[in-house]
Design an enzyme around this catalytic site. Structure first.
Site, PDB file in Angstrom:
ATOM      1  N   LYS A 167      77.020 -48.256 -58.980  1.00  0.00           N
ATOM      2  CA  LYS A 167      77.549 -48.768 -60.246  1.00  0.00           C
ATOM      3  C   LYS A 167      77.309 -50.274 -60.280  1.00  0.00           C
ATOM      4  O   LYS A 167      77.883 -51.015 -59.473  1.00  0.00           O
ATOM      5  CB  LYS A 167      79.040 -48.448 -60.359  1.00  0.00           C
ATOM      6  CG  LYS A 167      79.324 -46.958 -60.445  1.00  0.00           C
ATOM      7  CD  LYS A 167      78.920 -46.388 -61.797  1.00  0.00           C
ATOM      8  CE  LYS A 167      79.325 -44.915 -61.907  1.00  0.00           C
ATOM      9  NZ  LYS A 167      79.091 -44.369 -63.252  1.00  0.00           N
ATOM     10  N   GLU A 325      76.769 -35.097 -60.158  1.00  0.00           N
ATOM     11  CA  GLU A 325      77.711 -35.996 -59.464  1.00  0.00           C
ATOM     12  C   GLU A 325      79.076 -35.329 -59.349  1.00  0.00           C
ATOM     13  O   GLU A 325      80.100 -35.948 -59.609  1.00  0.00           O
ATOM     14  CB  GLU A 325      77.785 -37.349 -60.195  1.00  0.00           C
ATOM     15  CG  GLU A 325      78.153 -37.237 -61.664  1.00  0.00           C
ATOM     16  CD  GLU A 325      77.898 -38.526 -62.455  1.00  0.00           C
ATOM     17  OE1 GLU A 325      76.992 -39.294 -62.107  1.00  0.00           O
ATOM     18  OE2 GLU A 325      78.626 -38.753 -63.436  1.00  0.00           O
TER      19      GLU A 325
END
Ligand SMILES: [Mg+2]
Length: 376
Positions: A167, A325
């Site tokens: 991220k 995910e």
């Protein structure tokens, strides 16, 4: 047994579950707990199906909103409906309530669970049959403590995990670059690295930053700019060698058509909570397939029920080739509501073989592992 499978009873539970690690992702940072809504439908014959709405405020709305939608607005349409007429009920729910794709996804998965149990078949078989038996699992590097994530990566690569999504865009750019460098220098090309900006970059100056990131050979760069900046996304897609993946810019089939028309991305993230269910996920992937865009199995804050539905859908959807995910129950939620989680083996989610969603929900686990905020 009667084959009507009329829905006779609806129970909806708003729960709050603890999570093991803080999650920092640019928007909607999460720490401490996440809220979800569980839905149990029971037919006149006693066949039970489970669904789950797992929204996130920055994507689809709130868990409280999903709870109210199911309890108040949708309940009268669901009760008395034949579970086998899934598309008909979905159309009825759309006529009655705008948006609330997370609540609608919960209803659809509970109906498929019922039909699968009644037929003795996994949901993937009802969606066209499986094209894969396992789905490569990506773990997101989003802990504010990067060293803690590096330690997790060491443990996970030792267990056969290869996919990691960093991220980016939350910290200063130089730190992002340093973290990507640290990962490549320790793990080399043994890991399949992806980055996800969660819309963090302004279009102004984004290209130069992404060129720096491109040096670390990510498989894709996810949603670098805000969702409405499709022209900026298209410009980045044209300028960069690394594929761009649209997440926030791509909720449903209409969004995919726009992404294709404007050549705004090279791939799309598919989430049941964004599009409103498994049939709609397959519908949007039909457009993406036709345009040559692969799919990736994304998540919001799903627990085991919704992830089982996502697993069944991806098992039966050829174009979702970039993995998933679905790591929440194994790595983030301290406990889940299933008797046993959907297994992960050699870095991949194993598609369950059992009927329906292929899971067993434990009422005791719900009460033990989550705080019940409301039920009806
Ligand atoms: Mg994303």
């Amino acid at each position: 047994m009667s084959r009507d499978l009329i829905i006779e009873h609806l129970r909806v539970v708003l729960i709050e579950s603890p999570i093991r690690m803080a999650r920092r992702q640019g928007v909607g940072d999460v720490g401490g707990t996440v809220k979800r809504v569980l839905l149990r439908l029971t037919t006149r014959e006693g066949v039970v199906g489970w669904g789950e709405a797992a929204p996130w405020e920055v994507f689809t709305g709130t868990a409280e909103g999903a709870f109210a939608a199911l309890d108040r607005t949708l309940r009268p349409l669901i009760l008395g409906h034949p579970a086998r007429r899934i598309r008909a009920l979905a159309a009825g729910l759309d006529r009655a309530l705008v948006g609330h794709t997370d609540a609608k996804a919960a209803v659809e998965m509970a109906l498929f669970d019922i039909v699968g149990h009644a037929a003795g078949l996994p949901v993937a078989d009802l969606l066209g049959g499986r094209v894969r038996d396992a789905i490569p699992l990506s773990f997101s590097i989003a802990d504010p403590d990067f060293d803690a994530d590096l330690a997790r990566m060491r443990a996970m690569t030792a267990q056969g995990h290869r996919l990691f999504k960093v991220k980016t865009g939350v910290r200063p750019h130089a730190e992002d670059v340093a973290h990507l460098a640290a990962i490549r220098s320790e793990f080399g090309d043994g890991v399949d690295l992806r980055v996800d900006y969660n819309q963090a970059l302004a279009p102004f100056g984004a290209l130069a930053r992404l060129r720096d990131v491109e040096a670390f050979r990510p498989t894709f760069i996810e949603q670098p700019v805000p969702r409405r900046h499709l022209d900026a996304l298209a410009a980045l897609t044209a300028a960069l060698d690394t594929p761009i993946l649209a997440d926030e810019s791509c909720f449903d089939a209409a969004d995919v058509m726009e992404v294709v028309r404007r050549q705004a991305a090279d791939a799309v993230s598919v989430k049941l909570m964004k599009c409103g269910g498994m049939l709609r996920a397959q519908a949007l992937m039909a457009i993406a397939d036709t345009a040559g865009l692969p799919g990736y199995g994304g998540t919001l804050w799903e627990g085991g029920i919704a992830l089982a539905a996502g697993t069944q859908m991806i098992a039966a959807t050829p174009g979702i080739t970039l993995g998933c995910e679905f790591y929440m129950p194994h790595h983030v939620l301290t406990e889940d509501v299933l008797e046993a989680p959907v297994p992960v083996r050699d870095g991949a989610v194993v598609v369950p073989d059992g009927p329906g969603l292929g899971i067993r929900v434990s009422e005791a686990a719900i009460r033990q592992n989550a705080r019940i905020l409301a039920e009806a």
